[in-house]
Motif scaffolding. Structure first.
Motif, short mmCIF file in Angstrom:
data_model
loop_
_atom_site.label_atom_id
_atom_site.label_comp_id
_atom_site.label_asym_id
_atom_site.label_seq_id
_atom_site.Cartn_x
_atom_site.Cartn_y
_atom_site.Cartn_z
N THR A 4 7.50 -9.49 -11.57
CA THR A 4 8.64 -8.90 -12.29
C THR A 4 8.48 -7.39 -12.41
OG1 THR A 4 8.96 -10.94 -13.51
CG2 THR A 4 9.96 -8.96 -14.44
N ALA A 5 7.26 -6.95 -12.74
CA ALA A 5 7.00 -5.50 -12.84
C ALA A 5 7.21 -4.83 -11.49
CB ALA A 5 5.57 -5.26 -13.34
N LEU A 6 6.78 -5.49 -10.42
CA LEU A 6 6.96 -4.92 -9.08
C LEU A 6 8.43 -4.85 -8.69
CD1 LEU A 6 5.60 -3.91 -6.46
CD2 LEU A 6 5.57 -6.28 -5.70
N LEU A 7 9.18 -5.90 -8.99
CA LEU A 7 10.60 -5.93 -8.63
C LEU A 7 11.42 -4.91 -9.41
CD1 LEU A 7 11.19 -9.78 -8.29
CD2 LEU A 7 11.11 -8.08 -6.45
N HIS A 8 10.98 -4.58 -10.63
CA HIS A 8 11.69 -3.60 -11.44
C HIS A 8 11.23 -2.17 -11.17
CE1 HIS A 8 12.91 -7.19 -13.70
NE2 HIS A 8 14.02 -6.49 -13.88
N SER A 9 10.24 -2.00 -10.30
CA SER A 9 9.77 -0.68 -9.92
C SER A 9 10.61 -0.20 -8.73
CB SER A 9 8.29 -0.72 -9.54
OG SER A 9 8.12 -1.29 -8.26
N PRO A 10 10.44 1.05 -8.30
CA PRO A 10 11.16 1.51 -7.11
C PRO A 10 10.82 0.71 -5.84
CG PRO A 10 10.32 3.38 -8.33
CD PRO A 10 9.75 2.15 -8.97
N LEU A 11 9.71 -0.01 -5.85
CA LEU A 11 9.31 -0.80 -4.69
C LEU A 11 10.07 -2.12 -4.58
CD1 LEU A 11 5.45 -0.30 -4.67
CD2 LEU A 11 7.19 0.89 -3.34
N GLY A 12 10.85 -2.46 -5.58
CA GLY A 12 11.59 -3.72 -5.56
C GLY A 12 12.49 -3.87 -4.34
N VAL A 13 13.00 -2.76 -3.83
CA VAL A 13 13.89 -2.82 -2.67
C VAL A 13 13.14 -3.15 -1.39
CG1 VAL A 13 15.61 -1.27 -3.66
CG2 VAL A 13 13.77 -0.34 -2.25
#
Length: 110
Positions: free
Chosen positions: A50-59
């Motif tokens: 969840t933290a990764l998906l909400h970071s700029p890397l989520g895309v």
């Protein structure tokens, strides 16, 4: 007073149409970056995801799977984004284990 050498008049004519060359845009090859989000429980791994998906890397997230107690994430990145990806990954999810960087091979049938 009349000018002895008058300026000649020029007609404005549209430029000749030239055939355009067929240009194929070259795209930089993309790469897969495998990342393991380690946690003691599946809920902990999902919290890291969840933290990764909400970071700029989520895309960049292309695929996820829960494997052997960790969340495996594949990031689809361009070579020019590797530096940004590494810095953001380390600051967003410091518990992540960064795996191999492999070239993404395009499907021949597509």
């Amino acid at each position: 007073m009349a000018c002895a050498n008058p300026i000649p008049r020029f007609e404005i004519v549209a430029p000749l149409e030239r055939p355009r060359a067929k240009v194929v845009p070259l795209r930089a090859p993309r790469a897969w970056l495998e990342v393991m989000l380690n946690a003691n429980t599946e809920e902990g791994a999902r919290a890291h995801l969840t933290a990764l998906l909400h970071s700029p890397l989520g895309v960049y997230v292309a695929q996820t799977a829960f494997v052997r107690g960790a969340m495996r994430v594949q990031l689809d990145i361009a070579p020019e984004d590797i530096d940004f990806t590494m810095h953001t990954l380390i600051s967003s999810v410091p518990q992540a284990t960064i795996g191999a960087l492999r070239p993404r091979i395009a499907n021949k049938g597509a």
